[in-house]
Write a protein that holds these residues in place. Structure first.
Motif, PDB file in Angstrom:
ATOM      1  N   GLY A  58       0.768  -1.229   0.000  1.00  0.00           N
ATOM      2  CA  GLY A  58       0.000   0.000   0.000  1.00  0.00           C
ATOM      3  C   GLY A  58       0.797   1.276   0.000  1.00  0.00           C
ATOM      4  O   GLY A  58       0.228   2.356  -0.095  1.00  0.00           O
ATOM      5  N   LYS A  59       2.114   1.181   0.112  1.00  0.00           N
ATOM      6  CA  LYS A  59       2.922   2.396   0.196  1.00  0.00           C
ATOM      7  C   LYS A  59       3.357   2.901  -1.166  1.00  0.00           C
ATOM      8  O   LYS A  59       3.615   4.093  -1.334  1.00  0.00           O
ATOM      9  N   VAL A  60       3.459   2.010  -2.155  1.00  0.00           N
ATOM     10  CA  VAL A  60       3.985   2.373  -3.469  1.00  0.00           C
ATOM     11  C   VAL A  60       2.862   2.277  -4.501  1.00  0.00           C
ATOM     12  O   VAL A  60       2.253   1.226  -4.680  1.00  0.00           O
ATOM     13  N   HIS A  61       2.604   3.395  -5.174  1.00  0.00           N
ATOM     14  CA  HIS A  61       1.580   3.455  -6.213  1.00  0.00           C
ATOM     15  C   HIS A  61       2.268   3.627  -7.564  1.00  0.00           C
ATOM     16  O   HIS A  61       3.185   4.439  -7.697  1.00  0.00           O
ATOM     17  N   PHE A  62       1.776   2.902  -8.572  1.00  0.00           N
ATOM     18  CA  PHE A  62       2.395   2.939  -9.898  1.00  0.00           C
ATOM     19  C   PHE A  62       1.370   3.373 -10.933  1.00  0.00           C
ATOM     20  O   PHE A  62       0.344   2.721 -11.133  1.00  0.00           O
ATOM     21  N   ILE A  63       1.678   4.493 -11.621  1.00  0.00           N
ATOM     22  CA  ILE A  63       0.811   5.057 -12.648  1.00  0.00           C
ATOM     23  C   ILE A  63       1.298   4.595 -14.014  1.00  0.00           C
ATOM     24  O   ILE A  63       2.457   4.824 -14.377  1.00  0.00           O
ATOM     25  N   THR A  64       0.406   3.961 -14.798  1.00  0.00           N
ATOM     26  CA  THR A  64       0.814   3.472 -16.119  1.00  0.00           C
ATOM     27  C   THR A  64      -0.412   3.173 -16.964  1.00  0.00           C
ATOM     28  O   THR A  64      -1.550   3.384 -16.539  1.00  0.00           O
ATOM     29  N   ARG A  65      -0.169   2.661 -18.167  1.00  0.00           N
ATOM     30  CA  ARG A  65      -1.207   2.129 -19.053  1.00  0.00           C
ATOM     31  C   ARG A  65      -0.879   0.688 -19.405  1.00  0.00           C
ATOM     32  O   ARG A  65       0.275   0.344 -19.611  1.00  0.00           O
ATOM     33  N   LEU A  66      -1.931  -0.122 -19.522  1.00  0.00           N
ATOM     34  CA  LEU A  66      -1.794  -1.498 -19.973  1.00  0.00           C
ATOM     35  C   LEU A  66      -2.798  -1.765 -21.090  1.00  0.00           C
ATOM     36  O   LEU A  66      -3.845  -1.105 -21.159  1.00  0.00           O
ATOM     37  N   GLY A  67      -2.490  -2.750 -21.929  1.00  0.00           N
ATOM     38  CA  GLY A  67      -3.495  -3.275 -22.839  1.00  0.00           C
ATOM     39  C   GLY A  67      -4.408  -4.241 -22.095  1.00  0.00           C
ATOM     40  O   GLY A  67      -4.336  -4.380 -20.866  1.00  0.00           O
ATOM     41  N   ARG A  68      -5.243  -4.916 -22.849  1.00  0.00           N
ATOM     42  CA  ARG A  68      -6.116  -5.942 -22.259  1.00  0.00           C
ATOM     43  C   ARG A  68      -5.693  -7.280 -22.848  1.00  0.00           C
ATOM     44  O   ARG A  68      -6.259  -7.744 -23.837  1.00  0.00           O
ATOM     45  N   ASP A  69      -4.668  -7.877 -22.251  1.00  0.00           N
ATOM     46  CA  ASP A  69      -4.076  -9.083 -22.831  1.00  0.00           C
ATOM     47  C   ASP A  69      -3.330  -9.872 -21.761  1.00  0.00           C
ATOM     48  O   ASP A  69      -3.320  -9.486 -20.583  1.00  0.00           O
ATOM     49  N   ALA A  70      -2.715 -10.961 -22.182  1.00  0.00           N
ATOM     50  CA  ALA A  70      -2.045 -11.844 -21.230  1.00  0.00           C
ATOM     51  C   ALA A  70      -0.863 -11.167 -20.542  1.00  0.00           C
ATOM     52  O   ALA A  70      -0.565 -11.451 -19.372  1.00  0.00           O
ATOM     53  N   PHE A  71      -0.169 -10.278 -21.249  1.00  0.00           N
ATOM     54  CA  PHE A  71       0.947  -9.573 -20.621  1.00  0.00           C
ATOM     55  C   PHE A  71       0.447  -8.644 -19.508  1.00  0.00           C
ATOM     56  O   PHE A  71       1.136  -8.449 -18.501  1.00  0.00           O
ATOM     57  N   ALA A  72      -0.741  -8.067 -19.662  1.00  0.00           N
ATOM     58  CA  ALA A  72      -1.321  -7.245 -18.594  1.00  0.00           C
ATOM     59  C   ALA A  72      -1.593  -8.086 -17.353  1.00  0.00           C
ATOM     60  O   ALA A  72      -1.426  -7.617 -16.217  1.00  0.00           O
ATOM     61  N   ALA A 119       1.701   1.740 -22.846  1.00  0.00           N
ATOM     62  CA  ALA A 119       2.393   2.675 -21.969  1.00  0.00           C
ATOM     63  C   ALA A 119       3.067   3.797 -22.744  1.00  0.00           C
ATOM     64  O   ALA A 119       3.345   4.867 -22.183  1.00  0.00           O
ATOM     65  N   GLY A 120       3.308   3.582 -24.033  1.00  0.00           N
ATOM     66  CA  GLY A 120       3.826   4.653 -24.874  1.00  0.00           C
ATOM     67  C   GLY A 120       2.779   5.710 -25.171  1.00  0.00           C
ATOM     68  O   GLY A 120       3.087   6.730 -25.794  1.00  0.00           O
ATOM     69  N   ARG A 121       1.549   5.470 -24.732  1.00  0.00           N
ATOM     70  CA  ARG A 121       0.460   6.424 -24.922  1.00  0.00           C
ATOM     71  C   ARG A 121       0.062   7.109 -23.608  1.00  0.00           C
ATOM     72  O   ARG A 121      -0.976   7.780 -23.548  1.00  0.00           O
ATOM     73  N   VAL A 122       0.876   6.931 -22.570  1.00  0.00           N
ATOM     74  CA  VAL A 122       0.619   7.655 -21.319  1.00  0.00           C
ATOM     75  C   VAL A 122       0.634   9.152 -21.624  1.00  0.00           C
ATOM     76  O   VAL A 122       1.571   9.667 -22.232  1.00  0.00           O
ATOM     77  N   SER A 123      -0.408   9.833 -21.181  1.00  0.00           N
ATOM     78  CA  SER A 123      -0.617  11.218 -21.602  1.00  0.00           C
ATOM     79  C   SER A 123      -0.606  12.185 -20.419  1.00  0.00           C
ATOM     80  O   SER A 123      -0.692  11.779 -19.251  1.00  0.00           O
ATOM     81  N   VAL A 124      -0.529  13.469 -20.763  1.00  0.00           N
ATOM     82  CA  VAL A 124      -0.671  14.510 -19.747  1.00  0.00           C
ATOM     83  C   VAL A 124      -2.018  14.367 -19.045  1.00  0.00           C
ATOM     84  O   VAL A 124      -2.127  14.573 -17.824  1.00  0.00           O
ATOM     85  N   ASP A 126      -3.656  11.600 -18.467  1.00  0.00           N
ATOM     86  CA  ASP A 126      -3.535  10.505 -17.501  1.00  0.00           C
ATOM     87  C   ASP A 126      -2.905  11.012 -16.206  1.00  0.00           C
ATOM     88  O   ASP A 126      -3.317  10.629 -15.103  1.00  0.00           O
ATOM     89  N   VAL A 127      -1.898  11.843 -16.347  1.00  0.00           N
ATOM     90  CA  VAL A 127      -1.211  12.394 -15.176  1.00  0.00           C
ATOM     91  C   VAL A 127      -2.140  13.320 -14.402  1.00  0.00           C
ATOM     92  O   VAL A 127      -2.220  13.260 -13.163  1.00  0.00           O
ATOM     93  N   GLU A 128      -2.843  14.182 -15.112  1.00  0.00           N
ATOM     94  CA  GLU A 128      -3.770  15.101 -14.438  1.00  0.00           C
ATOM     95  C   GLU A 128      -4.833  14.333 -13.644  1.00  0.00           C
ATOM     96  O   GLU A 128      -5.262  14.773 -12.574  1.00  0.00           O
ATOM     97  N   ALA A 129      -5.245  13.188 -14.164  1.00  0.00           N
ATOM     98  CA  ALA A 129      -6.250  12.381 -13.464  1.00  0.00           C
ATOM     99  C   ALA A 129      -5.716  11.850 -12.131  1.00  0.00           C
ATOM    100  O   ALA A 129      -6.506  11.516 -11.235  1.00  0.00           O
ATOM    101  N   LYS A 130      -4.390  11.784 -11.986  1.00  0.00           N
ATOM    102  CA  LYS A 130      -3.767  11.299 -10.752  1.00  0.00           C
ATOM    103  C   LYS A 130      -3.115  12.439  -9.961  1.00  0.00           C
ATOM    104  O   LYS A 130      -2.269  12.194  -9.098  1.00  0.00           O
ATOM    105  N   ARG A 131      -3.522  13.654 -10.245  1.00  0.00           N
ATOM    106  CA  ARG A 131      -2.911  14.827  -9.597  1.00  0.00           C
ATOM    107  C   ARG A 131      -2.949  14.718  -8.070  1.00  0.00           C
ATOM    108  O   ARG A 131      -1.938  14.929  -7.386  1.00  0.00           O
TER     109      ARG A 131
END
Length: 311
Positions: A58-72, A119-124, A126-131
């Protein structure tokens, strides 16, 4: 409640091939082994930080994007095991990223190609949503695998809120002084320090010169990670070389920088002196290189403390 560590970055599935050498163009060779596992600098750093945190969970939060697939699915399982809180935007129009990793059998040295995918589509945006989350952090960490505008905006939000900011400038990319000035700490390795400054970095003295060039650009302080030579910490009042903290024979160096950054962030979040934080990061990395893989190689808090106690 303890303030969290918040990390922005990417997850990729590591496809790791071990062989005697890399093939030449047009050539096919037989490898010694193959491993599929979790990777991506931001994800690795999140796992390292969560594993290194006292109490974990619960101490470390990770902001990113994933697809909907087995690697996710691999990503989510990895974070659950380590205690990372995922802050994920699901992107059905792309794929979860992947990385090709060649590992030289004799040395453990590596060469990597990253295809970030979603994750190459992480946007400004996305960041603002986690402000609010970023503003609540004790330490904010990012790298340069996701788009730089997103990293810049997140650093701006963190800096305005008085959050300690760490930029791991990897992979190396041109950065303007305004972005560097948002960073309390910049943590390049030798090649990244050279790319940022144009100065060669092959030893501690050259690392000091490169660090001075970064300080002149407005960075608060610099940690140059030097592989088998440990790390150099330099700010405007002191310069300290922290030797490598060895936990045993080196098996694989992939992820060592991520281990360092995760451990360093944890120690800073706990209010340790910055040189002690560098030592904590070096110990985290020193254990990680004795094991294969990236996220799976990250050590637990007790292992780090035990190594530091005998070093």
């Amino acid at each position: 409640m303890t303030k969290p560590i918040v990390i922005l970055g990417i997850f990729v599935a590591d496809t790791a091939y071990r062989a005697e050498r890399q093939p030449k163009m047009g050539e096919t060779i037989l490898g010694n082994s193959f491993v599929l596992g979790p990777g991506g600098k931001g994800s690795n750093q999140s796992v390292a930080a969560a594993m290194a945190s006292a109490g974990n969970g619960g101490k470390v939060h990770f902001i990113t994007r994933l697809g909907r697939d087995a690697f996710a699915d691999i990503a989510r399982a990895t974070w659950a095991r380590a205690g990372v809180v995922p802050e994920v935007t699901e992107d059905g129009e792309s794929y979860t990223g992947a990385a090709y990793i060649f590992i030289e059998a004799a040395t453990g040295n590596n060469a990597i190609i990253v295809a970030p995918g979603a994750a190459g589509r992480v946007s400004v945006e996305d960041v603002e949503a986690k402000r609010a989350l970023i503003e609540s952090a004790s330490v904010f960490v990012t790298q340069l695998e996701q788009p730089i505008p997103a990293a810049r905006r997140a650093l701006e939000i963190a800096r305005a809120a008085g959050v300690v900011t760490i930029l791991n400038p990897a992979p190396a990319a041109p950065l303007d002084d305004a972005m560097l000035a948002l960073c309390d700490f910049v943590t390049p390795n030798e090649s990244e320090a050279e790319a940022l400054t144009g100065l060669p970095v092959t030893n501690v003295a050259e690392a000091e010169a490169a660090a001075d060039a970064l300080l002149a650009k407005g960075v608060g302080a610099v940690v140059v990670t030097l592989g088998g030579n440990g790390a150099l910490y330099r700010d405007r009042s002191r310069s300290v070389h922290v030797p490598v903290i060895s936990a045993g024979p080196v098996v694989e160096t992939t992820g060592a920088g991520d281990a360092f950054n995760g451990g360093f962030a944890v120690a800073l979040s706990e209010g340790r002196d910055v040189v002690d934080a560098v030592r904590f990061g070096c110990a985290t990395a020193g254990i990680s290189v004795t094991r294969p893989g990236t996220a799976p190689a990250m050590p637990a808090r007790a292992e780090i403390e035990a190594l530091l106690a005998r070093s």
